[in-house]
Design an enzyme around this catalytic site. Structure first.
Site, PDB file in Angstrom:
ATOM      1  N   CYS A 170      -5.467 -13.954  42.716  1.00  0.00           N
ATOM      2  CA  CYS A 170      -6.062 -12.649  42.373  1.00  0.00           C
ATOM      3  C   CYS A 170      -7.228 -12.327  43.310  1.00  0.00           C
ATOM      4  O   CYS A 170      -8.235 -13.049  43.337  1.00  0.00           O
ATOM      5  CB  CYS A 170      -6.511 -12.683  40.909  1.00  0.00           C
ATOM      6  SG  CYS A 170      -7.823 -11.535  40.482  1.00  0.00           S
ATOM      7  N   CYS A 193     -10.553 -11.821  41.677  1.00  0.00           N
ATOM      8  CA  CYS A 193     -11.130 -13.097  41.237  1.00  0.00           C
ATOM      9  C   CYS A 193     -11.870 -13.771  42.382  1.00  0.00           C
ATOM     10  O   CYS A 193     -12.951 -14.334  42.200  1.00  0.00           O
ATOM     11  CB  CYS A 193     -10.027 -14.027  40.723  1.00  0.00           C
ATOM     12  SG  CYS A 193      -9.072 -13.350  39.353  1.00  0.00           S
TER      13      CYS A 193
END
Length: 792
Positions: A696, A699
Site C-alpha cells: 500500500c 502506508c
C-alpha cells in the site's frame, strides 16, 4: 553564466527529421487551446478513416493527427514536445503508440458541444482557477461529457439560458472528457453537473431554461428599488454614492411596464454605473409628474438635483439587452488621452504622484460593431474598478507611444502602477476578466522587462531578480502568471519579480537560451537558478527562499570527499546526482528541497546533491550512469564505501522520506497476531497501532509520520504496527477495512479485557494524531484512578 541545453539541442536536431505537429494541424506555435481544437476538428471531419475508406493509409494518417492533437492540447506534453520533440514523449506515449479515436459522427456531433457559442465561455484547467476560483464574479457552469446523451438534451436550454443572462452572470462550460483532472478536482462524478460559483452550489432543479434562469435570479440580490413620494429623496440620496445616473421605469399601465426580472437583470448588469428604480404612476402621480409624467424607460443624469430643465433620455425597447446597451451608449466613457497627456500620466506614475491606471490601446482598425462592444466593456470596467484611473490611447494617432511599449495587438489593456512598473493583460477582453487581472496586477510587484533591462539591470546586477520568460499563447504560462504575481507579494522586497514576453522579445529570449515556455529563472547576483516546481504561489515562494537559504547541501568533489567520504558511522547522507537538462531531474528538484527541509532538525541525516554537468569527471568516477541517481550512504558504516540506490517509481518527498526511514531505527514495535491478543488487548497501558499492508503506497508514505508520532509520544503510549498481509484475521478482528488504519486502545480497566476494535483516528497527519492522543490521555488516567479507588 548562461543555462545550457545540450541534450535539448540534440533532441531537436533529431526531431526535425519527423513531421511537425504544428504543421500537421496547420497552426502556428502560438496557437491557443481553442485554435488547436478548432483546427483538429476541421481536419478530423475531412481526414477521418470513415470518410476515406479507399485510402489504405487513412488510419495511419489519422492516428498521427490524433496524436498531434493529444500532445498539443495538454500543457505538460506540449512543453515536452516543444523542448525535445517526439523523443521527449516516450514516457507519455511510447514508440508505436496507437491511440484510440472516435467515429466520424462523434467529431461532427459531440466534439466540444459549446466551443463555438459566443455567449458560453469554454473553460479548461489552464484558466479555470484564475477565471472562476480566484474571481469575485458569479458563474453558472455546466460540467459535461460529449458522450452523455443528457448533456446533448440540455444543450439547447443551456444556450438559451446563456442568451437570457448575458451580462448578468457568466455562463461557462467544461468538457470533462478533455479536462478529466479538472472535473475530478471539482468533485464532478456525473454529467451534466451544473454548479454556481463562488458558492459551489449544485443545481438540482428542472433542466429547462426558464427554471434555470429563475434559480439564478433568486440567488442574486436585487438592488433595484420602488420609488414613492415618501421614499424618493431618501433613496436618491442613499444611492448617490454609487452613481448620479438613474434608470427609472415610469409605469402607468401593465402592458407597457417592463417585467420584474428585466428590472432585476438591469440592476445587476449596470451595477455601480446607474441606479435602477420604478415608479407606479397610477399610485404615485405626483412623483411621476415630477419625473416627466410619461410612461416608459428613462435615463436621468442627476436625479438628486432634478428639475424639468435637467437632462434625461427616453429609451426604446423592453428587452434587457437592448435597454442595457442603450444606457451604456449614453453614459460618458473614460478619457481618450493625447500623446502629451499619456506621457504626463507615465511621468506622474514614475514619481508616485498619481494612482494606478488601466490604459487601453486601439488602432481604429476594428469594425463599428467591435468598437461598440469594446466601448460597453470599458464603461462596465469603470464600475468594477472605481479607484483606478482608466483611459485610452489611439495608436493610429500616437504610434510612437504604442511602439515604445511594444503594442502591436488591439485592443491591448495595460495596468500601470505608481513607481512606473506595468503589465499587459492577455486574457479575454471583457470587463470582468480585465478587472480581475487589474486587481491581481496592481497588488503585485511584477515588472515588465525588455532588452534595455538586460544584462545590466537583471543579470549583471547586485540585485536579485526572478524572471518569468513566457508566451501569451502558452496555457502553462497563463496558469503561472497569476501565481507568480501572488508570490511576489509574499517574498522579501529584496527580490524583484519580472516578466519577458518572448513573442515580442524573441531575440532576447533566444540570446538567453529560452527554448520552452514558461522558463522561470532566479538570478541571484548573476548566478541563474531555474525553477522547476509546480505552478503555485507556495512552490514559487519556497523555491526563492530555498535558493537564497539552501536546505540542500551543494556538494563539489572536494566537499563530497570531506563530508561524505569521511562521514562518521552514526551519520547518514542522501545524495542526488543530477544534470540540469534532465526532465526527471527537474521534476525532482522541488521535491528534493522539501525532503531536505523534513530533516533539517536531524543533524545526523544530511541531504545533498551533485551537479554532474558541472563535475562530469567526478560523476564518472562515482560510476553515475543515469540521472537522477539517488544514493543513500547509511549509518553504521564510515565514509562512502557502501551505499544503497533508490529504485522506487515515485520521486516525491514523502516517498523518498519513507525509503530513508527503512534505514533508520524504529520506535514502533512490529506486532504478530499473538502479540496483539496477548500483549495489547489485556494491557492496562494505552496502545496506538498502525494496521498496514506492505504493498500500500499510502502506508509507505504514512510510516515516517507514524515514527514521528511514536518518537514524540514515547513514555505516554506504546506504539505498534500490524502487517495485515501476514495477519489478515487479526486485522479483520480489529475491524480494519482499509490501509493504513490507526486505532487507539485505551487499555484494559477493572480487570476486563478491552475490545479488539479500538478507536479509529481519522487522520494520517502526525500533529493531528498527537493532538488526539493528548486530549484522550487525561481521561484514560482518570478512569484508571477511578477503578483503583473502586477496588480499594
Amino acid at each position: 553564466m548562461l543555462l545550457k541545453f545540450g541534450l535539448a539541442v540534440l533532441f531537436l536536431s533529431s526531431f526535425t527529421l519527423g513531421e511537425d505537429f504544428y504543421e500537421l494541424l496547420g497552426i502556428g506555435k502560438d496557437a491557443d487551446n481553442r485554435e488547436i481544437r478548432k483546427a483538429f476538428k476541421k481536419l478530423a471531419l475531412k481526414l477521418h478513416p470513415d470518410k476515406n475508406k479507399d485510402d489504405p493509409s487513412a488510419e495511419e494518417k489519422f492516428v498521427q493527427l490524433n496524436k498531434a492533437y493529444e500532445v498539443l492540447k495538454d500543457e505538460e506534453t506540449r512543453k515536452k514536445y516543444d523542448l525535445y520533440g517526439e523523443e521527449g514523449l516516450k514516457d507519455d506515449f511510447g514508440h508505436g503508440w496507437r491511440g484510440k479515436y472516435h467515429s466520424w459522427n462523434y467529431y461532427y456531433e459531440s466534439f466540444g458541444i459549446y466551443d463555438d457559442d459566443p455567449t458560453i465561455i469554454t473553460l479548461s484547467k489552464s484558466d479555470f482557477d484564475q477565471s472562476v476560483v480566484g474571481s469575485q464574479d458569479t458563474w453558472f457552469i455546466n460540467f459535461y461529457s460529449p458522450q452523455c446523451s443528457h448533456c446533448h438534451h440540455l444543450a439547447p436550454a443551456w444556450r438559451e439560458l446563456a442568451r437570457e443572462l448575458e451580462g448578468v452572470i457568466r455562463i461557462g462550460a467544461v468538457n470533462c472528457e478533455e479536462d478529466w483532472g479538472l472535473c475530478r478536482k471539482q468533485g464532478i462524478h456525473s454529467y451534466p453537473s451544473l454548479l454556481i460559483f463562488p458558492r459551489r452550489e449544485k443545481y438540482n432543479g428542472a433542466r429547462d431554461a426558464e427554471a434555470m434562469v429563475e434559480y439564478v435570479l433568486q440567488t442574486i440580490p436585487d438592488t433595484s428599488v420602488d420609488l414613492t413620494n415618501e421614499n424618493y429623496v431618501e433613496m436618491v440620496e442613499q444611492n448617490s454614492h454609487r452613481s448620479s445616473y438613474w434608470l427609472i421605469i415610469l409605469c402607468s399601465q401593465e402592458e407597457i411596464c417592463v417585467f420584474k426580472d428585466v428590472r432585476k437583470k438591469l440592476s445587476i448588469m449596470l451595477e455601480n454605473l446607474v441606479n435602477v428604480g420604478e415608479v407606479d404612476c397610477t399610485n404615485e402621480k405626483k412623483l411621476c409628474k415630477k419625473l416627466g409624467g410619461k410612461s416608459g424607460v428613462f435615463l436621468f443624469e442627476d436625479l438628486l438635483n432634478f428639475n424639468d430643465k435637467k437632462k434625461y433620455h427616453q429609451l426604446e425597447g423592453q428587452e434587457t439587452k437592448e435597454i442595457a446597451h442603450a444606457v451604456l451608449q449614453l453614459l460618458p466613457g473614460p478619457k481618450e488621452l493625447t500623446d502629451k497627456e499619456f506621457q504626463n500620466v507615465l511621468k506622474n506614475l514614475q514619481q508616485k504622484i498619481d494612482g494606478p491606471w488601466i490604459v487601453y490601446f486601439t488602432n481604429g482598425g476594428n469594425s463599428q460593431e467591435e468598437m461598440d462592444s469594446l466601448d460597453r466593456e470599458i464603461k462596465r470596467l469603470t464600475a468594477l474598478l472605481p479607484s483606478v484611473h482608466i483611459g485610452g490611447v489611439n495608436c493610429q494617432s500616437f504610434w510612437s507611444s504604442c511602439s515604445r511599449l511594444h503594442i502591436h495587438k488591439f485592443p491591448t489593456f495595460v495596468a500601470f502602477q505608481p513607481g512606473g512598473s506595468y503589465e499587459y493583460h492577455h486574457g479575454r477582453a471583457t470587463a470582468h476578466d480585465i478587472a480581475g487581472f487589474a486587481r491581481e496586477s496592481l497588488s503585485s510587484r511584477v515588472h515588465t522587462l525588455g532588452p534595455s533591462d538586460f544584462p545590466d539591470k537583471v543579470i549583471q546586477s547586485s540585485d536579485i531578480w526572478f524572471v518569468d520568460f513566457y508566451a501569451p499563447w502558452c496555457p502553462p504560462c497563463m496558469n503561472l502568471l497569476p501565481e507568480f504575481r501572488k508570490a511576489s507579494r509574499f517574498v522579501s522586497k529584496k527580490v524583484y519579480f519580472g516578466t519577458v514576453d518572448c513573442t515580442i522579445h524573441g531575440h532576447l529570449c533566444s540570446k538567453y537560451n529560452i527554448r520552452s515556455y514558461p522558463t522561470t529563472i532566479l538570478y541571484n547576483q548573476s548566478v541563474p537558478h531555474q525553477f522547476h516546481g509546480s505552478h503555485s504561489a507556495k512552490d514559487i515562494v519556497d523555491f526563492v527562499q530555498d535558493t537564497l537559504s539552501p536546505p540542500v547541501i551543494r556538494l563539489t568533489p572536494e566537499l563530497f570527499s570531506s563530508l561524505v567520504g569521511e562521514k562518521k558511522a552514526e551519520d547518514m547522507w542522501v545524495v542526488d546526482f543530477y544534470v540540469p537538462w534532465c526532465g526527471p531531474c527537474q521534476q525532482l528538484s522541488s521535491e528534493w528541497r522539501k525532503l531536505a527541509k523534513m530533516f533539517l532538525n536531524d543533524t545526523a541525516i544530511q541531504i545533498g546533491d551533485v551537479n554532474c554537468q558541472t563535475f562530469p569527471d567526478f560523476c564518472r568516477k562515482q560510476d553515475v550512469r543515469s540521472y537522477p541517481n539517488i544514493r543513500l550512504f547509511p549509518r553504521g558504516i564510515r565514509g562512502a564505501k557502501s551505499f544503497n540506490t533508490y529504485n522506487g517509481w515515485h520521486r516525491d518527498a514523502m516517498s523518498l522520506r519513507a525509503w530513508i526511514q527503512t534505514y533508520l531505527p524504529s520506535f514502533v514495535t512490529e506486532l504478530t497476531a499473538n502479540d496483539f491478543l496477548q500483549k495489547v488487548i489485556p494491557d492496562k497501558d494505552p496502545w496506538l497501532i498502525d494496521f498496514y499492508a506492505p504493498w500500500c503506497g499510502h502506508c509507505q508514505v504514512f510510516a515516517p509520520e507514524f515514527e514521528d508520532v511514536a518518537k514524540i509520544l514515547k513514555g505516554k503510549v506504546k506504539t505498534g504496527k500490524v502487517n495485515c498481509d501476514h495477519y489478515p484475521s487479526t486485522c479483520h478482528e480489529a475491524g480494519v477495512q482499509g490501509y493504513p488504519t490507526v486505532l487507539f486502545f485505551r487499555g484494559s480497566q477493572g480487570g476486563k479485557t478491552q475490545s479488539p476494535w479500538g478507536e479509529e483516528i481519522h487522520s494520517l497527519d502526525a500533529n493531528k494524531i498527537i493532538a488526539y492522543i493528548n486530549r484522550a490521555l487525561p481521561q484514560v488516567f482518570e478512569n484508571k484512578n477511578q477503578y483503583a479507588r473502586d477496588e480499594l
